[in-house]
Design a protein around this motif. Structure first.
Motif, PDB file in Angstrom:
ATOM      1  N   ALA A 101       0.820  -1.206   0.000  1.00 17.66           N
ATOM      2  CA  ALA A 101       0.000   0.000   0.000  1.00 17.66           C
ATOM      3  C   ALA A 101       0.853   1.253   0.000  1.00 17.66           C
ATOM      4  O   ALA A 101       0.495   2.261  -0.596  1.00 17.66           O
ATOM      5  CB  ALA A 101      -0.912  -0.031   1.214  1.00 17.66           C
ATOM      6  N   LEU A 102       1.988   1.223   0.668  1.00 17.25           N
ATOM      7  CA  LEU A 102       2.819   2.422   0.791  1.00 17.25           C
ATOM      8  C   LEU A 102       3.890   2.484  -0.280  1.00 17.25           C
ATOM      9  O   LEU A 102       4.590   3.480  -0.425  1.00 17.25           O
ATOM     10  CB  LEU A 102       3.513   2.438   2.155  1.00 17.25           C
ATOM     11  N   GLU A 116       4.173   2.450  -3.658  1.00 17.55           N
ATOM     12  CA  GLU A 116       4.279   3.224  -4.882  1.00 17.55           C
ATOM     13  C   GLU A 116       4.688   4.669  -4.630  1.00 17.55           C
ATOM     14  O   GLU A 116       5.616   5.194  -5.239  1.00 17.55           O
ATOM     15  CB  GLU A 116       2.944   3.184  -5.623  1.00 17.55           C
ATOM     16  N   ASP A 117       3.991   5.327  -3.700  1.00 17.98           N
ATOM     17  CA  ASP A 117       4.310   6.752  -3.535  1.00 17.98           C
ATOM     18  C   ASP A 117       5.659   6.927  -2.861  1.00 17.98           C
ATOM     19  O   ASP A 117       6.371   7.900  -3.129  1.00 17.98           O
ATOM     20  CB  ASP A 117       3.196   7.465  -2.754  1.00 17.98           C
TER      21      ASP A 117
END
Lengths: 110, 886
Positions: free
Chosen positions: B34-35, B37-38
């Motif tokens: 969830a974390l 990619e950014d």
């Protein structure tokens, strides 16, 4: 109430999010903080704080559109939630109250 | 970090510089999805800034440090402990998919299962054999400390012989002077005789053993004391079976048994010898008995040189090292050998485990050469690999059909290694299914295999045990993994989007070469096997029909079993069917060899020559051709022996009468140390041993009575069975106790080569298997290829191609593969036989074109039929039917 006690840095970050209305992502927040607070801010700290804010429910995030920059990776944009707003206002109120109690001569001397 | 330094000199705007790949991958690995990619994006943005501000090297360094710094509690994903259990939970689903896949393609499934089953059955057989051999002698308690002393005997100028036996003197010296030995036992072979109890006569055979026998070996005694049973002379220990034969249910201990006119006391009854013991005997006689008799048939009972009759076994002390014992043995040998001018004997140690598989002469029990097991194991492995190739080939070829399933699984969330696991479980499942079939085949094969030769039945029992079944299952799992690994790897690498968009867009090109190579490999092995079988069979036929230099037709050899030959000869000569009778000590050309030392001229010029004792009828009966001189004269037993007949090789060896054999007549040879014999005749060279050996010097000596030899009877009869009955009746008159032991010479020769034909049969069977598997594989590939090219064929047909053209088009690919296989296999087989196998056989048949090509042609024909039938079927299809549905 649990969770509404903002840490100092958390408060700063939250304020920065609020000020950067639509462009509030980690790197921009870092740059803004550096500009405003005039201190070196590391991405790691900001990233951790943003994560904590989201966990506490004071901010929410969405992934943006994919662009060519950043190797195609999307940005995560943050926004202040209502709870966050309430916390900020509360915090500002407390400070204002405390400030108003200080007699004139203490501050004037500085 | 310095990797990018060259790049940074070039214009940065043109060649984009990347952050280090390994760091990127590290981030991808540990970070929560969830974390991820950014975070990656942020790091990339900083990287770009740093590139412009500080240069590539610093930018990369900062990137790496950041990646490492972000390794924190909140970013790291939860460890994947749940994943191993995924397979467990998914097992039901995997089995369901496997079953459906099997049922959807009955042809391919059958090819896979049957191929694996057939090849595994051979593997099961080999596993059974190996387990059997491993289990030999395991019942001895002290098995790890038991060693045997064997000798290497070499006469000057002749090749050395390795014997399992050694001398009594060696045993005595070791017992007295070598430290580190807890116990030692000396055995002697060759005890045998007729045991008489009252009226009953039972023939028994066994060993002489000294008093420490039961201390070294674990043969429990039912009755009697193990420490004293073999101490006194004339003591006898019976096995339970022998005791029952002699005494029935009565108590045997303390009874007297008369063997060949000597009385023995039964001092013990031991439990029956387990099957997997390298030692076999029916009775044990105390060694002190034979020590009293001091037999000197092998040149002096206590001599260092008499190494052909006795066995010495050592029990090493707890912390003894075999190497130091060996050093002692070498010292003893050196001392003793110094006293002998022409004979050296070296002593060596061998552990108990290695005895069954050794290749020493004079074995004490059944014995199997280790190379046979290696060869059979290797061949079985080749056949199994062949079946695995089939599975791999067919699975990859059919991968298109399953790619959609794999694509969907991956979309739902299966990871690469889970897809891998699924397909390996599928192939293991198919392999276990094949195991069931293989097991029933194994039971059938076991019977056939043991029936090939009584020698095999003696050594192997191939009993089923829990451990063996465990090995079987392990083999099936191993085969499943080996067969399914490559297809599973292939499936797990399928790219999802590519597959779901267009299933036919799969890259098969790389893999076509792999498949072709596998087919070529399979056929190469099959061709090698079948050609080897044909060559071997031709050799075997050659052995049987070889001109041995004398006649063997219609000659019946009767073993005398201790009876005087005169009476039997008189009885038999009365029968009308019997035309000629002669006597001999041994039957030649069957593989056994008698030798003796012969001197000619100077005392140093002695040589080992072959020997047979015959009477005056022997040479004419077998139609030997005497090229100089005459036959032996008959003489009575008491008269002095003066004559000898030699062969041409002997003349060559001693350099007599090279120009004209007649010159040799009248020359004298010295045998038995000092007896002089005159050469009265020279016989043309003939095959005394099997045709595998070259012909060597030989002498014939006279003997009119050979109680331990044979009566050679020439039969001329219309009705063999009647004549045999008459001969049997005559025998019974002479010897009512022992059954008639007679065999026709031709049958005996066939028997002598039985080990050879067994090997040929085994390889022939393996060839059959290999060809079946290779053909099935090819068939599967052909069916698959023609199915996929159906559209192409239809279009060509529409455009006007003839059927012949189409068949050629479809088939030529496969035919070239077969030709390549043949081109590799035939020269290899030819070379192998020419250099290695046939070089060992002195009188082999030459390899003809027939054997080399017949097998290849047959295999090509089968393959051609398969290809032709399938391609014709496709060529006959109506193009309209195929092209109608897009």
């Amino acid at each position: 109430m649990k969770g509404t006690n903002l840490g100092e840095f958390e408060e700063l970050v939250l304020l920065t999010i609020a000020s950067l209305v639509s462009d509030a992502y980690s790197v921009a927040i870092c740059d803004e903080l550096e500009k405003q607070a005039e201190r070196k801010v590391k991405l790691g700290v900001v990233h951790a704080v943003l994560n904590r804010l989201e966990e506490k429910g004071l901010a929410k995030s969405t992934l943006g559109e994919a662009t060519k920059a950043r190797g195609g990776k999307r940005k995560r944009y943050y926004q202040v939630t209502n709870a966050g707003k309430a916390a900020l206002i509360r915090s500002k109120e407390i400070r204002d109250q405390l400030w108003s109690k200080i007699p004139q001569f203490v501050i004037k001397w500085a | 970090m310095s990797r990018g330094s060259n790049k940074q000199q070039a214009s940065e705007s043109q060649t984009p510089v990347h952050p280090p790949r390994w760091a990127e991958r590290l981030l991808e690995w540990y970070c929560k999805p969830a974390l991820l990619e950014d975070l990656q994006g942020d790091l990339n943005e900083y990287f770009d800034r740093n590139l412009n501000a500080k240069g590539a090297r610093r930018a990369r360094l900062i990137y790496i440090i950041d990646v490492l710094k972000f390794f924190r509690l909140y970013t790291v994903r939860t460890p994947r402990f749940s994943h191993p259990f995924i397979h467990w939970l998914m097992l039901g689903n995997y089995l369901k998919t496997t079953r459906r896949s099997l049922m959807r393609n009955p042809l391919f499934s059958a090819i896979n299962v049957v191929g694996l089953a057939v090849s595994m059955s051979v593997g099961l057989l080999i596993l059974g054999m190996i387990t059997d051999i491993q289990s030999y002698d395991q019942f001895h308690e002290k098995k790890d400390r038991i060693y045997r002393v064997y000798s290497q005997s070499q006469f000057q100028g002749q090749p050395s012989m390795s014997l399992a036996t050694t001398s009594v003197r060696a045993g005595e010296i070791i017992r007295e002077s070598v430290p580190g030995i807890e116990d030692l036992t000396i055995l002697r072979r060759g005890f045998g005789g007729d045991a008489r109890i009252g009226e009953a006569v039972v023939p028994l055979g066994g060993l002489w053993a000294d008093a420490s026998f039961f201390d070294v070996f674990t043969f429990p005694l039912r009755q009697g004391n193990p420490t004293t049973a073999l101490k006194e002379p004339y003591s006898l220990v019976l096995t339970e079976k022998s005791a029952e034969k002699l005494f029935g249910n009565a108590d045997a201990l303390g009874q007297t048994v008369q063997l060949d006119s000597t009385d023995y006391t039964v001092t013990g009854v031991m439990e029956d010898i387990p099957r997997n013991s390298h030692m076999r005997f029916e009775v044990l006689v105390s060694f002190s008995t034979v020590a009293l008799q001091q037999p000197d048939t092998d040149g002096g009972f206590l001599s260092w040189e008499s190494v052909t009759m006795n066995y010495v076994y050592l029990l090493l002390a707890e912390n003894s090292v075999p190497k130091s014992i060996q050093a002692n043995l070498d010292q003893i040998s050196a001392e003793e050998n110094a006293l002998l001018p022409t004979h050296t004997i070296a002593l060596h140690l061998q552990p108990l485990r290695g005895i069954v598989l050794d290749s020493l002469e004079n074995p004490i029990g059944p014995n199997l050469s280790k190379s046979i097991i290696w060869v059979l194991g290797g061949l079985a492995l080749i056949v199994i690999l062949s079946a695995c190739f089939n599975y791999t080939n067919l699975s990859i070829a059919r991968s298109l059909r399953r790619s959609r399933e794999v694509g969907i699984r991956k979309v739902i969330g299966a990871l690469k290694r889970q897809v891998l696991g699924q397909f390996i479980i599928e192939s293991v499942g198919i392999s276990l299914l094949a195991l069931l079939l293989a097991f029933s085949l194994f039971l059938f094969l076991r019977q056939q295999f043991l029936g090939l030769s009584p020698f095999l039945q003696d050594i192997f029992s191939l009993k089923l045990s829990l451990r063996l079944i465990g090995y079987f299952i392990a083999l099936a799992i191993g085969v499943g993994i080996a067969a399914g690994f490559v297809p599973a790897l292939f499936f797990s690498r399928i790219r999802v989007m590519q597959v779901l968009k267009d299933a036919s867009g799969m890259q098969l090109f790389r893999h076509i070469n792999l498949r072709k190579a596998l087919i070529v490999l399979q056929y190469t092995f099959s061709l090698m096997f079948i050609t080897a079988t044909l060559i071997g069979y031709k050799q075997y036929q050659g052995f049987l029909s070889f001109d041995l230099g004398f006649q063997t037709e219609n000659v019946l050899n009767i073993r005398m079993q201790g009876n005087a030959s005169d009476r039997l000869a008189t009885e038999l000569s009365e029968l009308p069917a019997v035309t000629e009778i002669s006597r001999s000590r041994m039957v030649s050309s069957l593989g056994s060899i008698y030798g003796t030392q012969v001197k000619y001229g100077t005392p140093q010029d002695s040589s080992l020559v072959w020997l047979n004792y015959i009477d005056e009828h022997y040479l004419p009966l077998h139609e030997y051709s005497i090229i100089a001189g005459k036959n032996l004269n008959s003489k009575s037993e008491q008269a002095e022996e003066t004559e000898v007949i030699v062969n041409q090789q002997l003349l060559k060896r001693f350099n007599i009468g090279q120009a004209d054999p007649a010159e040799a007549l009248g020359e004298q040879l010295v045998v038995d140390g000092d007896k002089k014999l005159t050469i009265v005749g020279v016989v043309r060279d003939f095959h005394y041993g099997t045709v595998v050996r070259a012909i060597e010097p030989l002498i014939f000596r006279y003997s009119s009575n050979e109680p331990s030899g044979y009566l050679n009877v020439k039969i001329a009869s219309q009705d063999i069975s009647v004549s045999m009955a008459e001969i049997e009746a005559a025998w019974k008159k002479i010897d009512p106790v022992h059954p008639l032991d007679a065999a026709f010479y031709d049958d005996q020769i066939e028997q002598a080569y039985s080990q050879f034909i067994v090997m040929v049969k085994v390889i022939g069977f393996l060839a059959f298997l290999a060809i079946c598997i290779a053909s099935m594989g090819l068939f599967g590939m052909v069916v698959f290829t023609t199915e996929t090219r159906l559209k192409e064929v239809s279009i060509r047909k529409v455009l006007g191609a003839g059927e012949g053209n189409l068949v050629y088009l479809l088939g030529k690919g496969f035919l070239t593969l077969l030709l390549v296989a043949a081109l590799i296999a035939l020269p290899l087989t030819y070379l192998f036989f020419d250099r290695i196998v046939l070089a060992k056989i002195a009188y082999h048949q030459p390899m003809g074109w027939v054997e080399l090509l017949a097998g290849t042609l047959a295999v090509m024909l089968i393959a051609g039929l398969m290809i032709g039938s399938q391609t014709l079927k496709v060529a006959h299809t109506n193009p309209a039917e195929v092209l109608k549905s897009e």
